[in-house]
Design a protein around this motif. Structure first.
Motif, short mmCIF file in Angstrom:
data_model
loop_
_atom_site.label_atom_id
_atom_site.label_comp_id
_atom_site.label_asym_id
_atom_site.label_seq_id
_atom_site.Cartn_x
_atom_site.Cartn_y
_atom_site.Cartn_z
N UNK A 142 0.77 -1.47 -0.04
CA UNK A 142 -0.40 0.08 0.01
C UNK A 142 0.70 1.53 0.22
N UNK A 143 2.00 1.35 1.25
CA UNK A 143 2.52 2.59 0.54
C UNK A 143 3.77 2.54 0.06
N UNK A 144 4.32 1.62 -0.98
CA UNK A 144 4.83 1.75 -2.02
C UNK A 144 3.77 1.95 -3.24
N UNK A 145 2.74 1.80 -3.36
CA UNK A 145 1.88 2.10 -4.22
C UNK A 145 0.83 3.78 -4.37
N UNK A 146 1.04 3.59 -3.43
CA UNK A 146 1.11 5.29 -2.86
C UNK A 146 2.06 6.09 -2.80
N UNK A 147 3.48 5.81 -3.49
CA UNK A 147 4.41 6.47 -3.28
C UNK A 147 4.37 6.67 -5.11
N UNK A 148 4.00 5.15 -5.59
CA UNK A 148 3.75 5.23 -6.91
C UNK A 148 3.55 5.79 -7.74
N UNK B 67 10.17 12.23 -6.26
CA UNK B 67 11.51 11.11 -5.22
C UNK B 67 10.61 10.48 -5.27
N UNK B 68 9.15 10.13 -4.50
CA UNK B 68 8.66 9.67 -4.45
C UNK B 68 8.50 8.50 -5.08
N UNK B 69 7.79 8.91 -6.31
CA UNK B 69 7.49 8.03 -7.73
C UNK B 69 9.16 7.11 -7.95
N UNK C 25 11.40 0.27 -5.87
CA UNK C 25 11.03 -0.56 -5.65
C UNK C 25 10.57 -2.27 -6.08
N UNK C 26 9.77 -1.38 -7.13
CA UNK C 26 8.73 -2.48 -7.53
C UNK C 26 9.63 -3.39 -8.77
N UNK D 42 1.92 -4.28 -4.48
CA UNK D 42 2.49 -2.63 -5.40
C UNK D 42 1.78 -2.55 -6.07
N UNK D 43 1.91 -3.52 -6.91
CA UNK D 43 1.46 -3.15 -8.87
C UNK D 43 0.13 -3.88 -9.05
N UNK D 44 -0.59 -4.16 -8.13
CA UNK D 44 -2.30 -4.75 -8.35
C UNK D 44 -3.03 -3.73 -7.50
N UNK D 45 -2.21 -2.84 -5.91
CA UNK D 45 -3.29 -2.04 -5.82
C UNK D 45 -3.34 -0.16 -6.53
N UNK D 46 -1.44 -0.47 -7.65
CA UNK D 46 -1.50 0.89 -8.40
C UNK D 46 -2.61 0.61 -9.55
N UNK D 47 -2.65 -1.15 -9.79
CA UNK D 47 -3.61 -0.88 -11.74
C UNK D 47 -5.29 -0.71 -10.71
#
Length: 215
Positions: free
Chosen positions: A34-40, A46-48, A54-55, A101-106
């Protein structure tokens, strides 16, 4: 059947070890995912970049290599004396978090952009927009792929058996050394994994049905 009955305590210990490793690693993967998806999807570059690195690094690194780093590099360089279970959880959790993270981002991408823009227009921060507006809607799209990810995580925990952890796969070494038929041992081990993976599948089916009703 004698293999199971004669070594019931060992099978139970291995089954609980695999189950416990799966549950704790899944929790770590969800939090990090969840945290990394938020960054994405963050507006901060810088967070992106961090989220993308990370991914891409973890998802494209073999899990066995992560275990080698966790068990032979981390204790010597950063945290000496760390328990092997903690190291196994970190290796499995970090690796799985990249897929979560990728599933959440999708799932986030399935929510119309206008809703996030409307939330920002009425004064919500990025965190509030994600927590109150976007993520509740994205959940319906995220649940099905998460089921497959956690089933894969269950099977990936078998690697931990080679690194001083008690799990289902690890007990085959003990039993084969005792002279039991390796084919029969693997049948019971496979049954143990199937119990866990079918339970995960059932839980996510139930969750999907509840979200369908809510929709």
């Amino acid at each position: 059947m004698n293999v199971l009955l004669d070594n019931l305590a060992l099978f139970r210990e291995g089954f609980l070890g695999t189950l416990w490793l799966t549950v704790v690693s899944a929790l770590l993967a969800v939090v990090l995912g969840l945290l990394i998806a938020g960054f994405r999807v963050s507006p901060v570059p810088p967070l992106r970049i961090f989220g993308t690195l990370w991914v891409n690094v973890l998802r494209n690194t073999p899990l066995t290599l992560l275990f080698l780093v966790a068990f032979f590099v981390v204790p010597k360089v950063l945290f000496p004396g760390v328990d092997s279970f903690v190291l196994a959880v970190c290796a499995c959790g970090f690796y799985t978090s990249s897929f979560v993270a990728e599933a959440v981002r999708s799932g986030i991408n399935t929510v119309p952009m206008g809703q996030a823009e409307a939330a920002r227009a009425i004064g919500m921060t990025f965190t509030q927009t994600m927590r109150i507006v976007v993520l509740p809607q994205a959940t319906r799209s995220v649940v099905p792929p998460l089921s497959s990810i956690f089933i894969a995580l269950t099977k990936n925990t078998a690697v931990a058996g080679a690194f001083d952890n008690v799990d289902l796969f690890n007990i085959q070494k003990t039993l084969s050394n005792d002279g039991y038929d390796i084919a029969v041992i693997f049948i019971w081990i496979t049954l143990g994994y199937l119990i866990i993976t079918y339970a995960i599948n059932g839980l996510f089916r139930l969750l999907e049905n509840r979200l369908e009703v809510a929709r």
